[in-house]
Design a protein around this motif. Structure first.
Motif, short mmCIF file in Angstrom:
data_model
loop_
_atom_site.label_atom_id
_atom_site.label_comp_id
_atom_site.label_asym_id
_atom_site.label_seq_id
_atom_site.Cartn_x
_atom_site.Cartn_y
_atom_site.Cartn_z
N SER A 91 0.95 -1.01 -0.28
CA SER A 91 0.13 0.26 0.10
C SER A 91 0.93 1.42 -0.29
O SER A 91 1.43 1.38 0.41
N ASP A 92 0.06 2.08 -1.11
CA ASP A 92 1.19 3.64 -0.86
C ASP A 92 0.06 4.54 -1.00
O ASP A 92 -0.74 4.73 -0.70
N SER A 93 0.25 5.25 -2.48
CA SER A 93 -0.70 6.04 -2.98
C SER A 93 -1.85 5.26 -3.42
O SER A 93 -3.42 5.53 -3.85
N GLU A 94 -1.49 4.12 -4.13
CA GLU A 94 -2.77 3.14 -4.60
C GLU A 94 -2.86 1.60 -3.72
O GLU A 94 -1.61 1.73 -2.73
N PHE A 95 -3.38 0.33 -3.96
CA PHE A 95 -2.89 -0.67 -3.55
C PHE A 95 -2.41 -1.48 -4.47
O PHE A 95 -3.04 -1.72 -5.55
N HIS A 96 -1.46 -2.64 -4.44
CA HIS A 96 -0.91 -3.92 -5.06
C HIS A 96 -0.99 -5.24 -4.26
O HIS A 96 -0.54 -5.54 -3.87
#
Length: 688
Positions: A91-96
């Motif tokens: 997780s950062d600016s979106e999830f992966h």
């Protein structure tokens, strides 16, 4: 009420451990150094003067989080290759989402490849746009998705598919700001669960979450004070429980996740000590090393039961208590092909998989070698309790039976009423097991059409075979008689054929013949004084037991009943025969008393005197019968010398009588008795 009783075990079909979602924070602050230096200067000890030391190197918080989470996954995959699934989310600016719930995506190789593509956090990225919340929301959504194992269970249950449980666990590795930040994360997870459950209620592709465990691990650098407090598991709502762990990055985090994986999946630790290992390839001496292994905690179950568990533990302020059972490497002088009585086998995973002792032990076992392990007892003695061995490329910790093995000696009851009992029907029990072995049954429409499933048919057969099965030789007569074997083997069948019925009846007639000939029976005299029961009593015991055996199976079919009728008919002797037997017994008792007061006659007697000592000619019972018949004018006794070169005439009569009766084929005991009388009367006086 019945439905609720059935639903309970089905709801437990999938535990919280079935699904684990890892959420690893990939925000810019995770690029910060953990400040725990990596020992990479190989020249530290041998550096000469003038050499410039290497600059200190330390891992980032992100690297520590990835390494420890991957170690968690490796241990899980080693011990549980199936049905324990992990969904890894960054997780950062979106999830992966790096993998799915599919079994083929469950491997450390898949995850490492995906993490390599993600790369380290970008310190230049805007922290306002990044949050671990994206990953937590994605984790809840992922828990609502149906795994292939849940789909299979729902397909089997069909109309009651809602009884398949959906539980899961979320492990979040992040750097939280404060306790308030932690509570905000918990609230977010709770709200997302409620939203996703509403969506799942109207969808066939999603499942509502019945229970979720949130494990928040706050990671902070060495040398800093934590801003987040540890908190044990607490119930946030009926759907969510939460716990918080505040851990320093580096080895403290590795130890914490090692403890968590043991708690989450019922694992336990065993340390193998005194492992001999050469320092160099051609060294003459070897040093002893220790290797810690993880496995299912049931491998220590016998220790807990016996109270002989020796725990060796180490404690630290950061990681809490870490317990391990110590077992010592043992090399007993036994045959290498000796089989050991194992009561369990459990997959293992080394705690430090990259260490030289671990890799040497692993290679040693994978090459087909086995290692016996001994455990010290409180009494000071040692016992070989476990064995390490590999099967099909996987290493297992085998639990050996440390108590007296039932395979060593015949079982005995040395305490209790009756003293020591050693006459168990061991040979018969071995035959019983051979006849009732279970084998895999291929699934086929024919098997289902036949009625009961194979498992039920096996249970029914086992029940039939053990309805009457005395365990001790001295408790049975018929099972010690070879003549009864055909009937005993057939009567336990679910249904009898006409041929089976004839075999059983023939067995009964053979027993009647044995009784007529007064043949001895294998009656046990264990625990009794004297000669044991008389011959008539022996046969009464035999007939009673045979009747008991057949009665337990008489409900099987009409032919079973006919076997019982045959036995009852053969036991019911004609009144005149019973009366004759009573008179014979009374006369026998009187003569027994008289004989006790008479000395033996001299050997030089006439042949007439010798004839009286030939029991097959002049037994008291036979002599009394012949005297009565002669007095009634039925027959006339002839004078016949013993040991005559001529054939004994009565044997010729018996042979003629036997032939005539067999020609008429008797169908019951009563019919046989009537034929015997008719054929006897039809034999002329000059027969033979």
């Amino acid at each position: 009420m019945q439905n609720s009783h059935r639903a309970e075990p089905e709801m437990k079909m999938f535990s919280v451990s079935h699904k684990t979602a890892f959420v690893v924070d990939h925000c810019p602050y995770m690029a910060e150094s953990s400040r725990q230096q990596v020992e990479c200067d190989v020249l530290t000890k041998s550096r000469g003067q003038g050499m410039i030391p290497l600059a200190p190197v330390s891992k980032s918080l992100w690297t520590c989080a990835v390494e420890c989470s991957m170690e968690y996954c490796r241990i899980l995959y080693d011990v549980y290759p199936l049905k324990k699934l992990i969904n890894y989310i960054v997780s950062d600016s979106e999830f992966h989402i790096l993998n799915s719930w599919r079994q083929e995506d469950q491997s450390t190789h898949e995850l490492m490849s995906a993490l390599a593509a993600v790369g380290p956090p970008n310190p230049q990225e805007d922290p306002e746009c990044c949050s671990v919340l994206h990953g937590l929301v994605a984790a809840v959504e992922s828990l609502c998705k149906i795994t292939e194992y849940q789909h299979e269970a729902r397909t089997i249950l069909m109309d009651t598919a809602d009884r398949v449980a959906n539980r899961g666990r979320i492990i979040c590795l992040t750097n939280a700001k404060s306790d308030t930040h932690v509570r905000m994360l918990e609230d977010c997870v709770q709200e997302t669960i409620l939203e996703q459950n509403k969506m799942a209620a109207g969808s066939d592709r999603l499942m509502s979450i019945q229970q979720c465990e949130l494990v928040l691990v706050h990671i902070f650098p060495q040398g800093e004070d934590t801003l987040v407090s540890d908190r044990p598991k607490k119930e946030v709502s009926s759907l969510l429980t939460s716990e918080v762990h505040s851990v320093r990055a580096g080895r403290h985090l590795a130890t914490k996740l090692n403890i968590l994986v043991q708690q989450h999946f019922d694992l336990a630790s065993t340390t193998i000590t005194n492992i001999p290992m050469k320092e160099e390839q051609h060294a003459n001496t070897s040093a002893n090393y220790d290797v810690e292994l993880l496995h299912h905690r049931d491998a220590h179950l016998e220790f807990f039961k016996s109270g002989d568990l020796h725990m060796a533990g180490s404690t630290s302020r950061d990681s809490g208590l870490k317990e391990t059972v110590t077992l010592k490497w043992c090399t007993p002088r036994t045959n290498s092909v000796e089989l050991h009585y194992c009561t369990g086998a459990y997959r293992i995973s080394p705690t430090d998989v990259n260490s030289r002792p671990s890799s040497c032990l692993t290679n040693f076992l994978l090459n087909g070698r086995s290692v016996l392990l001994e455990q010290p007892r409180k009494s000071g003695s040692k016992v070989i309790s476990h064995m390490l061995s590999s099967h099909g490329g996987e290493i297992f910790l085998h639990v050996l039976n440390s108590t007296r093995s039932t395979l060593e000696d015949p079982p005995s009851i040395s305490e209790g009423c009756g003293g020591r009992v050693t006459d168990y029907r061991i040979t018969d029990f071995g035959e019983f097991m051979r006849e009732n072995r279970l084998t895999p049954v291929p699934e086929s429409p024919d098997a289902e059409a036949s009625g009961k499933p194979p498992a039920e048919r096996a249970k029914a057969q086992l029940e039939r075979y053990t309805r009457y099965w005395p365990m001790i030789i001295s408790q049975t007569t018929i099972f010690n008689m070879q003549a009864v074997v055909p009937l005993a083997n057939l009567i336990v069948k679910e249904s009898l054929s006409e041929e089976d019925l004839l075999t059983c009846q023939k067995t009964v007639y053979n027993l009647v013949d044995m009784e007529r000939k007064n043949d001895p029976l294998p009656i046990s005299t264990v625990g009794s004084r004297g000669k044991g029961p008389k011959r008539d009593e022996q046969y009464r015991i035999m007939w009673n037991e045979l009747e008991t055996l057949v009665k337990t199976h008489v409900a099987g079919s009409e032919r079973h009943q006919r076997v019982l009728d045959c036995i009852i008919a053969c036991r019911s002797k004609p009144p005149e025969e019973e009366e004759r037997k009573k008179r014979g017994r009374k006369r026998e008792d009187k003569e027994d008393k008289a004989e006790k007061n008479i000395n033996k006659d001299s050997e030089d007697k006439s042949w007439q005197e010798s004839e009286r000592t030939i029991t097959q000619h002049t037994s008291r019972l036979c002599k009394g019968y012949l005297t009565k018949e002669e007095s009634d004018g039925v027959l006339h006794q002839m004078t016949w010398p013993p040991q005559s070169p001529d054939i004994t005439p009565i044997e010729m009569v018996w042979d003629e009588l036997d032939r005539r009766v067999k020609e008429k084929q008797p169908t019951s005991a009563q019919h046989m008795w009537e034929l015997l009388q008719d054929c006897w009367k039809s034999i002329p006086g000059e027969a033979g």
